[in-house]
Design a protein around this motif. Structure first.
Motif, short mmCIF file in Angstrom:
data_model
loop_
_atom_site.label_atom_id
_atom_site.label_comp_id
_atom_site.label_asym_id
_atom_site.label_seq_id
_atom_site.Cartn_x
_atom_site.Cartn_y
_atom_site.Cartn_z
N ASN A 1 0.82 -1.23 0.00
CA ASN A 1 0.00 0.00 0.00
C ASN A 1 0.84 1.27 0.00
O ASN A 1 0.51 2.24 0.68
CB ASN A 1 -0.95 -0.02 1.22
CG ASN A 1 -2.18 0.83 1.03
OD1 ASN A 1 -2.61 1.07 -0.11
ND2 ASN A 1 -2.75 1.29 2.11
N CYS B 1 -0.44 5.51 -0.11
CA CYS B 1 -1.85 5.67 0.21
C CYS B 1 -2.12 7.10 0.69
O CYS B 1 -1.20 7.83 1.03
CB CYS B 1 -2.29 4.65 1.25
SG CYS B 1 -1.34 4.67 2.77
N GLY B 2 -3.38 7.48 0.69
CA GLY B 2 -3.74 8.80 1.19
C GLY B 2 -4.12 9.76 0.10
O GLY B 2 -4.91 9.44 -0.78
N SER C 1 2.70 -3.47 -3.12
CA SER C 1 1.49 -2.92 -3.74
C SER C 1 1.46 -1.42 -3.55
O SER C 1 2.17 -0.88 -2.69
CB SER C 1 0.24 -3.56 -3.14
OG SER C 1 0.14 -3.24 -1.77
N TYR C 2 0.62 -0.75 -4.36
CA TYR C 2 0.52 0.72 -4.34
C TYR C 2 -0.93 1.14 -4.19
O TYR C 2 -1.84 0.44 -4.62
CB TYR C 2 1.03 1.31 -5.66
CG TYR C 2 2.50 1.09 -5.88
CD1 TYR C 2 3.42 2.04 -5.47
CD2 TYR C 2 2.96 -0.07 -6.50
CE1 TYR C 2 4.77 1.83 -5.67
CE2 TYR C 2 4.30 -0.28 -6.70
CZ TYR C 2 5.21 0.67 -6.28
OH TYR C 2 6.54 0.48 -6.47
N ALA C 3 -1.11 2.34 -3.66
CA ALA C 3 -2.42 2.97 -3.71
C ALA C 3 -2.63 3.50 -5.12
O ALA C 3 -1.68 3.92 -5.79
CB ALA C 3 -2.51 4.11 -2.70
N ARG C 4 -3.89 3.47 -5.57
CA ARG C 4 -4.19 3.75 -6.99
C ARG C 4 -3.72 5.12 -7.45
O ARG C 4 -3.07 5.24 -8.49
CB ARG C 4 -5.70 3.61 -7.20
CG ARG C 4 -6.17 4.17 -8.53
CD ARG C 4 -7.68 4.20 -8.67
NE ARG C 4 -8.07 5.18 -9.67
CZ ARG C 4 -8.39 6.44 -9.40
NH1 ARG C 4 -8.38 6.86 -8.14
NH2 ARG C 4 -8.71 7.28 -10.35
N ILE C 5 -4.07 6.18 -6.72
CA ILE C 5 -3.80 7.52 -7.25
C ILE C 5 -2.30 7.77 -7.32
O ILE C 5 -1.79 8.30 -8.31
CB ILE C 5 -4.49 8.63 -6.41
CG1 ILE C 5 -5.99 8.34 -6.25
CG2 ILE C 5 -4.30 9.99 -7.08
CD1 ILE C 5 -6.73 9.37 -5.39
N ARG D 1 -0.88 5.89 -10.31
CA ARG D 1 -1.19 6.62 -11.56
C ARG D 1 -0.32 7.85 -11.71
O ARG D 1 0.15 8.17 -12.79
CB ARG D 1 -2.64 7.10 -11.54
CG ARG D 1 -3.67 6.08 -11.79
CD ARG D 1 -5.02 6.78 -11.85
NE ARG D 1 -5.15 7.58 -13.05
CZ ARG D 1 -5.82 7.20 -14.13
NH1 ARG D 1 -6.43 6.04 -14.14
NH2 ARG D 1 -5.90 7.98 -15.19
N GLU E 1 -5.93 -1.12 2.66
CA GLU E 1 -5.70 -1.50 1.26
C GLU E 1 -6.71 -2.52 0.77
O GLU E 1 -6.58 -3.04 -0.34
CB GLU E 1 -4.26 -1.99 1.06
CG GLU E 1 -3.87 -3.13 1.93
CD GLU E 1 -2.42 -3.55 1.70
OE1 GLU E 1 -1.96 -3.50 0.56
OE2 GLU E 1 -1.76 -3.92 2.68
N ARG F 1 -8.69 10.98 8.42
CA ARG F 1 -7.39 10.34 8.18
C ARG F 1 -6.48 10.66 9.37
O ARG F 1 -6.44 11.80 9.81
CB ARG F 1 -6.82 10.95 6.90
CG ARG F 1 -5.71 10.20 6.28
CD ARG F 1 -5.40 10.76 4.91
NE ARG F 1 -6.19 10.16 3.84
CZ ARG F 1 -6.30 10.64 2.61
NH1 ARG F 1 -5.68 11.76 2.29
NH2 ARG F 1 -7.02 10.03 1.70
#
Lengths: 185, 431
Positions: A80, A83-84, A106-110, A113, B194, B394
């Motif tokens: 992850n 993330c954030g 793994s990575y957070a999506r934004i 991208r 996640e 958060r």
């Protein structure tokens, strides 16, 4: 895109979020003014609590003293990563600090991208955790054609996941170059 | 095989009959939202890439809300707002909401809803990770970075991978001691930060549809805390009423087919859930309020796009009414509309504003404020080793300003109960 990237590892844990990569108070500098944008390099990873910075022992600053660049150009993360927040300042800060590649489970999506579409850093994924097999300051070599990471200190070799769909965008330089090549814009 | 609500909206936006999870597709964007942190770099990239002839694809579809670093003396933060102001003026943008004017709205996610930009069945992108908030309106919405936003600004298009969907069904009638924040903390504790990466989180069930729009927005807002691409709730009568009071724009309501495919389905009975917190330093570090009860606090914070809404203040005021707060307590309305409503809404004839002031709370003007730290003069910002309970979304290390601080996330009821005792307190003691 380079075919081989060599450099020193900086190892981090799981869930490294964008506030740790570049704290919100620093998001005010210009990203294009050369003098101001250097500060993103200076403050890169400054939000990581010191005990978690540069594993396994921690306590290692990513940027030393008044420097704008780090001596570490490969980041080994856990799961992850990124993330954030959506702040593109995060992969930009890592690029300004001299980071070429991140290797994480793994990575957070934004964040992922942003790394790719902005052409800032190459985000490699791995099937296995590497942040407990590589130590900060280890000398690494990444073969981008064969997706292999070699730890030059130990001789250990690790297979990285192929970059897949994002490879053409990274090779083009960013999403705009990619779109131009493909007559999309 | 049927489709989920997310798949149906993405199919429509890509001009196709159906889409499958994992496919990369190009979408036509209905609204692009940006703010003072990511707007200036987005504009810069757009100018750099499209050159002198750079054109905005559709001026009516670009919405700009300065909201993050508004009430600060920091010159670079002020410069960011100036860049937005000049951009909006130069290109004659109709949907710019300038600070210092009557048009100023406050936090972008709340403002998008209040100003009628959230329309069922549409596709909205924003340069803020919490853009997924708008999914509460039965639409697809998600956050992107500056480069993707600049691409949209010039073309109206973006590539996206169709997400797999996960469903969360909340059955039962919501007890008075629970809010949407408790439900989403339950989900985050179950699936982790996640557990939703590159997925759609769909919320369903009686307890969800009993909520007003601002409460539903807390659920979809925090989909990103599970790493999700979007959170989504099907539009119903409550959604349509909210939308119709604000705009006459056309929209289309989609819903998931009964045989739509989900990666996982979680079912809850809300009566089995108790007031929850996320302990430092992650939104998925869930525990019951009961287990951390008595933790000494240095500050309480009621604000942000998940905790500064009218329902949040009504909930908090219910508990704070007639009492004094024991630790500094900040009240930061998410929007200027909500700020004004604090004087309009009453409990036993006393306005919410008066209730908070009488209790000794500090009421700050609407903005993102200390939710994400910000410049040193930001109101309510965390200092050194503070222990804070907050309604924000958060609590990663340093998020509220200091790496050394510890932030607990909780519902407005729990934060209010904790404010009047000075230690973390179960709201059931006051209800």
């Amino acid at each position: 895109m380079e075919k081989i990237i060599k450099g020193k590892a900086f190892v981090l844990g799981d869930n490294i979020d964008t506030d740790q990569i570049i704290p919100a108070e620093h998001l005010v500098y210009s990203l294009s003014d050369p003098e101001e944008s250097k500060k993103y390099g200076h403050f890169a990873l400054s939000g990581v609590p010191l005990k978690n910075s540069g594993l396994p022992d921690g306590g290692i600053p990513f940027i030393e003293g008044d420097n704008y660049q780090s001596k570490y150009n490969i980041i080994i993360g856990g799961s992850n990563f990124g993330c954030g927040s959506s702040r593109e300042h995060a992969p930009f800060a890592l690029q300004m600090a001299g980071v070429k590649v991140i290797v994480a489970e793994s990575y957070a999506r934004i964040f992922y991208r942003n790394c790719v579409d902005g052409g800032f850093v190459i985000p490699y994924e791995t099937q296995v955790k590497l942040n407990d097999k590589i130590k900060t300051n280890d000398e690494l070599e990444i073969d981008l054609e064969n997706n292999i990471l070699v730890n030059l200190n130990t001789g250990d070799k690790f297979q990285l996941n192929p970059l897949g769909d994002i490879l053409p965008i990274l090779e083009a330089g960013n999403i705009f170059e990619y779109a131009r090549k493909n007559n999309m814009i | 095989m049927g489709m989920t609500i997310t798949e149906k909206i993405l199919a429509k936006a890509s001009g196709r009959k159906r889409v499958e999870p994992g496919e990369n597709i190009w979408l036509n964007v209905d609204v692009l939202m940006t703010h003072d942190v990511c707007g200036p770099p987005t504009i810069e990239i757009w100018k750099r890439e499209f050159g002198d002839k750079a054109k905005i694809w559709d001026k009516k579809k670009v919405v700009i809300f300065p909201d993050h670093y508004i009430f600060t003396k920091n010159p670079q933060a002020n410069r960011n707002v100036n860049i937005l102001r000049e951009f909006a003026s130069h290109y004659d943008l109709p949907n710019y909401y300038d600070v210092g004017t009557e048009r100023y709205k406050g936090v972008c996610h709340m403002a998008l809803a209040e100003e009628g930009y959230n329309l069922p069945g549409t596709v909205l992108f924003g340069t803020d990770s919490h853009t997924c908030t708008s999914g509460a309106f039965g639409m697809f919405s998600t956050g992107v970075g500056n480069t993707d936003a600049a691409f949209i600004l010039g073309t109206g298009k973006i590539w996206e991978k169709v997400p797999e969907s996960m469903k969360f069904i909340f059955e039962g009638t919501l007890p008075p001691y629970l809010t949407a924040k408790d439900l989403i903390l339950q989900v985050l504790g179950d699936i982790t930060t996640e557990g939703g990466t590159y997925r759609a989180l769909e919320f369903d069930g009686e307890a969800i549809y009993s909520m007003q729009m601002d409460e539903r927005m807390t659920l979809t807002n925090m989909a990103i805390e599970a790493g999700a691409m979007n959170g989504i709730i099907k539009a119903d009568e409550i959604t349509e009423k909210y939308v119709r009071e604000r705009t006459n724009a056309p929209y289309e309501i989609f819903e998931s087919d009964p045989d739509a495919k989900y990666r996982e389905v979680y079912k809850y009975n809300v009566n089995d859930i108790e007031p929850l917190v996320a302990k430092p330093h992650s939104p998925d570090n869930r525990d019951t309020v009961r287990n951390v009860q008595g933790t000494k606090l240095t500050k309480c914070y009621i604000g942000s796009c998940t905790g500064g809404k009218l329902s949040d203040f009504l909930n908090a005021a219910k508990i704070i009414f007639g009492k004094q707060v024991k630790v500094p307590t900040f009240v930061v309305p998410a929007s200027t509309y909500i700020y004004n409503q604090l004087e309009v809404e009453t409990i036993n004839g006393v306005s919410l504003k008066q209730i908070f002031e009488n209790a000794g709370c500090v009421i700050a003007p609407s903005s993102c404020a200390a939710c994400l730290g910000g410049p040193a003069d930001t109101v309510g910002r965390a200092q050194d080793g503070e222990v804070i309970i907050s309604t924000t979304n958060r609590n990663f290390p340093g998020r509220m300003g200091s790496k050394k601080s510890e932030v607990y996330l909780a519902s407005p009821l729990t934060v209010a109960a904790s404010a009047v005792t000075g230690v973390i307190t179960d709201p059931r003691e006051f209800l």
